[in-house]
Design a protein around this motif. Structure first.
Motif, PDB file in Angstrom:
ATOM      1  N   UNK A 440      52.405  49.464  31.742  1.00 49.70           N
ATOM      2  CA  UNK A 440      52.246  48.166  32.242  1.00 49.70           C
ATOM      3  C   UNK A 440      51.042  47.400  32.058  1.00 49.70           C
ATOM      4  N   UNK A 441      51.240  46.094  31.733  1.00 50.01           N
ATOM      5  CA  UNK A 441      50.059  45.480  31.296  1.00 50.01           C
ATOM      6  C   UNK A 441      49.471  45.011  32.629  1.00 50.01           C
ATOM      7  N   UNK A 442      48.113  44.990  32.344  1.00 48.62           N
ATOM      8  CA  UNK A 442      47.436  44.100  33.522  1.00 48.62           C
ATOM      9  C   UNK A 442      46.866  42.831  32.713  1.00 48.62           C
ATOM     10  N   UNK A 443      47.297  41.772  33.439  1.00 48.94           N
ATOM     11  CA  UNK A 443      46.853  40.307  33.027  1.00 48.94           C
ATOM     12  C   UNK A 443      45.786  39.906  34.059  1.00 48.94           C
ATOM     13  N   UNK A 444      44.412  40.129  33.385  1.00 47.13           N
ATOM     14  CA  UNK A 444      43.361  40.056  34.323  1.00 47.13           C
ATOM     15  C   UNK A 444      42.831  38.727  34.314  1.00 47.13           C
ATOM     16  N   UNK A 445      42.400  37.980  35.569  1.00 44.76           N
ATOM     17  CA  UNK A 445      41.536  37.093  35.499  1.00 44.76           C
ATOM     18  C   UNK A 445      39.938  37.273  35.335  1.00 44.76           C
ATOM     19  N   UNK A 446      39.544  37.481  34.108  1.00 43.68           N
ATOM     20  CA  UNK A 446      38.203  37.641  33.956  1.00 43.68           C
ATOM     21  C   UNK A 446      37.181  36.901  34.691  1.00 43.68           C
ATOM     22  N   UNK A 447      37.476  35.605  34.880  1.00 44.03           N
ATOM     23  CA  UNK A 447      36.386  34.704  35.685  1.00 44.03           C
ATOM     24  C   UNK A 447      36.133  35.394  37.103  1.00 44.03           C
ATOM     25  N   UNK A 448      36.984  36.311  37.601  1.00 46.37           N
ATOM     26  CA  UNK A 448      36.814  36.713  39.070  1.00 46.37           C
ATOM     27  C   UNK A 448      35.652  37.792  39.089  1.00 46.37           C
ATOM     28  N   UNK A 449      35.390  38.307  37.968  1.00 49.53           N
ATOM     29  CA  UNK A 449      34.465  39.728  37.868  1.00 49.53           C
ATOM     30  C   UNK A 449      33.088  39.276  37.815  1.00 49.53           C
ATOM     31  N   UNK A 450      32.877  38.495  38.842  1.00 55.33           N
ATOM     32  CA  UNK A 450      31.311  38.337  38.931  1.00 55.33           C
ATOM     33  C   UNK A 450      31.007  37.882  40.314  1.00 55.33           C
ATOM     34  N   UNK A 451      29.758  37.996  40.535  1.00 59.81           N
ATOM     35  CA  UNK A 451      29.156  37.488  42.355  1.00 59.81           C
ATOM     36  C   UNK A 451      29.520  36.214  42.361  1.00 59.81           C
ATOM     37  N   UNK A 452      30.061  35.677  43.394  1.00 57.93           N
ATOM     38  CA  UNK A 452      30.214  34.084  43.561  1.00 57.93           C
ATOM     39  C   UNK A 452      30.792  34.352  45.253  1.00 57.93           C
ATOM     40  N   UNK A 453      30.934  32.816  45.718  1.00 57.13           N
ATOM     41  CA  UNK A 453      31.498  32.705  47.035  1.00 57.13           C
ATOM     42  C   UNK A 453      32.918  33.481  47.085  1.00 57.13           C
ATOM     43  N   UNK A 469      34.477  49.094  45.321  1.00 60.92           N
ATOM     44  CA  UNK A 469      34.318  49.524  43.914  1.00 60.92           C
ATOM     45  C   UNK A 469      35.337  49.380  43.201  1.00 60.92           C
ATOM     46  N   UNK A 470      36.563  49.033  43.769  1.00 57.93           N
ATOM     47  CA  UNK A 470      37.931  48.962  43.011  1.00 57.93           C
ATOM     48  C   UNK A 470      38.379  47.675  42.778  1.00 57.93           C
ATOM     49  N   UNK A 471      37.572  46.932  42.960  1.00 56.41           N
ATOM     50  CA  UNK A 471      37.615  45.268  43.087  1.00 56.41           C
ATOM     51  C   UNK A 471      37.693  44.691  41.446  1.00 56.41           C
ATOM     52  N   UNK A 472      38.483  44.192  41.130  1.00 53.35           N
ATOM     53  CA  UNK A 472      38.584  43.714  39.531  1.00 53.35           C
ATOM     54  C   UNK A 472      38.349  44.816  38.756  1.00 53.35           C
ATOM     55  N   UNK A 473      39.382  45.863  38.733  1.00 52.20           N
ATOM     56  CA  UNK A 473      38.812  47.207  38.023  1.00 52.20           C
ATOM     57  C   UNK A 473      39.159  47.112  36.400  1.00 52.20           C
ATOM     58  N   UNK A 474      38.805  46.208  35.827  1.00 47.10           N
ATOM     59  CA  UNK A 474      39.158  46.153  34.479  1.00 47.10           C
ATOM     60  C   UNK A 474      38.706  47.403  33.578  1.00 47.10           C
ATOM     61  N   UNK A 502      32.449  36.210  28.666  1.00 49.34           N
ATOM     62  CA  UNK A 502      31.102  36.808  28.786  1.00 49.34           C
ATOM     63  C   UNK A 502      31.154  37.627  30.072  1.00 49.34           C
ATOM     64  N   UNK A 503      32.074  36.945  31.222  1.00 47.28           N
ATOM     65  CA  UNK A 503      31.794  37.339  32.584  1.00 47.28           C
ATOM     66  C   UNK A 503      32.354  38.900  32.564  1.00 47.28           C
ATOM     67  N   UNK A 504      33.504  39.043  32.054  1.00 49.34           N
ATOM     68  CA  UNK A 504      33.960  40.519  31.935  1.00 49.34           C
ATOM     69  C   UNK A 504      33.076  41.509  31.488  1.00 49.34           C
ATOM     70  N   UNK A 505      32.268  41.110  30.360  1.00 49.18           N
ATOM     71  CA  UNK A 505      31.247  41.859  29.697  1.00 49.18           C
ATOM     72  C   UNK A 505      30.300  42.226  30.469  1.00 49.18           C
ATOM     73  N   UNK A 527      33.391  45.758  30.463  1.00 52.54           N
ATOM     74  CA  UNK A 527      34.239  46.112  29.310  1.00 52.54           C
ATOM     75  C   UNK A 527      33.295  45.851  28.137  1.00 52.54           C
ATOM     76  N   UNK A 528      33.456  46.589  27.129  1.00 52.52           N
ATOM     77  CA  UNK A 528      32.626  46.311  25.913  1.00 52.52           C
ATOM     78  C   UNK A 528      33.430  45.016  25.167  1.00 52.52           C
TER      79      UNK A 528
END
Length: 599
Positions: A440-453, A469-474, A502-505, A527-528
């Motif tokens: 199964x492929x996980x199509x992830x919204x990388x923008x969400x992997x950062x602190x914000x409102x 700890x399991x939020x945005x688990x790329x 940049x965000x998900x890195x 992620x690298x």
């Protein structure tokens, strides 16, 4: 060789530099070699990140009839330069495969660029109202009945934190027009009293099966509509005309090619979207490979037949050099969003509530919209028809239901379908290995992997530290062997693919953001950069069954590539957000930028 007028125009800038490049480098090669291997275009002196199985770095490539015929050194590529070859000196620039965005909403994205646009800005209620009033003042000719619809309203960023808005905030505006403002997350809208009246929504109106009408203490609607309840008002808005949709599609394509997106998938496609992009393809103005996941919901009596009919009408078949239309996916919403105050995403344990300085479990567990037996049956029907399901599942309960359904597909013997979970923002640790095990492929919204409102304010406190700890688990999905692809979800998020990478890195907010001081959010999920680039290219191609044609720079593949103003493998990770695309090429044709931009 393709000598259409359009191709001649596109390659004019390349031709202007050909003689200088060939003579200056001394790489024209022998006449015999040129005659034997003459290519349409040769690109030299680059830093070519191929994203092949070995992550190879090359210097040059050659293109004929929209496909790559050679990847190698400047010297080896010289054998492909002939009298009619267009030669480009990359001047050391980085070249890589074009981006594949496997989850966007292009028509609404384009429409948002052309109308009332809140630009994702953090706003006070006064600023929110002022933005709408300014738009009303410039469109006064549409009084009193022209609908007002707004886009890119960042509900979770309303200031101060926790601000709630109601229809009363819209009813005081100087207008008689009906208003519906949609949050950028796509799951919440705010209507004024006129819009509610036109939709027949009163205190006695029942909630629809897939949504909620928010009510005040007296039971009257506040104007906030969650998920399917939005459709009660949207159904009263006159639909866009066919030419309106073409304008929206053109605006979306311009934004996509500037970002370096060469393939995209409309992740909730209507027939209106299909018609608009088909019209552009027929006019020779489609500038990205367009895939469409047809939206299916619980009210559809014959969903598979509906998707198959649209496929027969619009799908253009095998990939060619020129981009065209593909209908091989369908889309289902299993739940809503995690963010407070909506909290409509289906979770295994209740959201926490604040009680006397403590966070304790409440009673709300969100919803999973599809009954498992109905979903499981539909998934197998789709797989049997060769249609790939693409499901929105955000909460850990919804993700589990999706994976259970996909397990049924695999057990039924359907191995070739590309099964995708979009978003997967919260995944129970027990379900992480299932992505790899079930393919199964996980199509992830990388923008969400950062602190914000929308994360540390609107999600973290309501989940508690263990689930957080399991939020945005790329990172966890990748380490377990799962396949991750890029799904920007534009216009839910801004169309800024390079900041998303940049965000998900880094898992950090941009410098200058009030959330930058938070530091990396759940850094163990980072992620690298090579992994992220692969997710946005080769894995995206895999998701859409076109990995044999796109996603990497290899002989035989289509020349879908981009040239960047900086080397994203070498610069500091924070600087990736500043990347500019100098050239976007689809099927060997430049659709954004020019050779002059390389100077």
């Amino acid at each position: 060789m393709d000598r259409t007028p359009a191709r001649r125009t596109v390659l004019a800038g390349i031709a202007a530099t050909a003689a200088m490049t060939v003579t200056g480098t001394g790489l024209a090669g022998s006449a015999e070699a040129a005659q034997a291997h003459e290519a349409d275009t040769v690109l030299l002196n680059g830093y070519i990140y191929t994203v092949d199985a070995r992550n190879s770095i090359k210097k040059a490539l050659a293109i004929t009839r929209g496909r790559i015929v050679h990847v190698g050194t400047d010297r080896s590529a010289s054998a492909y330069i002939g009298k009619r070859t267009q030669v480009v000196d990359l001047r050391g620039r980085m070249l890589m495969p074009g981006l594949h965005d496997g989850h966007i909403h292009p028509l609404s994205g384009g429409r948002g660029l052309l109308g009332l646009d809140f630009q994702y800005a953090p706003l006070t209620v006064a600023e929110f109202r002022a933005t709408i009033q300014a738009y009303l003042d410039t469109t006064a000719a549409q009084e009193p009945d022209g609908w007002v619809t707004g886009a890119h309203w960042y509900l979770q960023a309303m200031r101060p934190a926790g601000t709630k808005v109601t229809r009363a905030d819209l009813d005081t505006l100087t207008t008689r027009r009906p208003i519906l403002i949609s949050s950028s997350d796509g799951h919440t809208s705010l209507a004024n009293s006129r819009a509610l009246q036109l939709a027949g929504i009163t205190g006695s109106t029942p909630d629809p099966a897939t949504g909620t009408i928010e009510r005040d203490a007296t039971g009257e609607p506040t104007g906030i509509l969650q998920d399917g309840a939005q459709d009660l008002v949207r159904s009263k808005i006159p639909p866009a005309t066919a030419e309106d949709n073409v304008r929206y599609a053109e605006a979306a394509l311009a934004a996509l090619r500037a970002q370096g997106v060469t393939t995209f998938m409309d992740a909730a496609a209507s027939e209106g979207s299909l018609k608009a992009f088909t019209t552009l393809a027929e006019r020779g103005r489609l500038t990205a490979r367009a895939h469409f996941a047809v939206l299916v919901d619980l009210t559809d009596s014959r969903p598979v037949q509906h998707v198959m009919k649209l496929q027969r009408t619009y799908d253009t078949g095998r990939l060619r050099a020129a981009p065209d239309i593909h209908v091989r996916n369908t889309k289902m919403f299993l739940d809503g969003v995690l963010q407070y105050p909506a909290q409509t995403a289906g979770v295994l344990e209740p959201y926490l509530v604040h009680d006397h300085d403590h966070w304790v479990p409440g009673t709300n567990k969100g919803s999973v919209y599809w009954p498992p037996d109905r979903l499981n049956s539909l998934m197998k029907e789709l797989a049997a028809a060769g249609i790939d399901p693409h499901v929105h599942a955000i909460g850990d309960h919804a993700v589990r239901v999706a994976l259970d359904a996909y397990q049924g597909v695999r057990r039924a013997g359907y191995r070739s379908n590309r099964l995708t979970v979009a978003h997967a923002e919260l995944v129970n640790p027990a379900d992480i290995p299932r992505f790899a095990r079930l393919g199964v492929i996980a199509a992830m919204g990388f923008h969400w992997a950062k602190p914000g409102p929308d994360s540390v304010d609107a999600v973290e406190p309501y989940l508690g530290q263990e689930r957080w700890q399991n939020y945005e688990p790329e990172g966890a999905i990748f380490r377990s062997g799962g396949i991750i692809s890029l799904g920007s979800d534009w216009p839910v998020d801004p169309l800024d693919e390079w900041d998303a990478l940049r965000t998900v890195i880094t898992r950090t907010a941009l410098r200058g953001s009030p959330y930058a001081a938070y530091g990396p959010m759940t850094p163990h999920q980072a992620l690298q950069r090579r992994t992220v680039i692969r997710a946005a290219t080769r894995n995206g191609a895999y998701q859409l069954h076109q990995e044999n044609d796109t996603g990497s720079i290899e002989v035989g593949k289509l020349a879908d590539l981009i040239v960047l103003d900086r080397n994203i493998l070498k610069i500091p990770a924070e600087d990736i957000a500043n990347t500019k695309v100098l050239i976007t090429m689809v099927g060997g044709r430049i659709v954004h930028g020019s050779v002059a931009d390389l100077r």
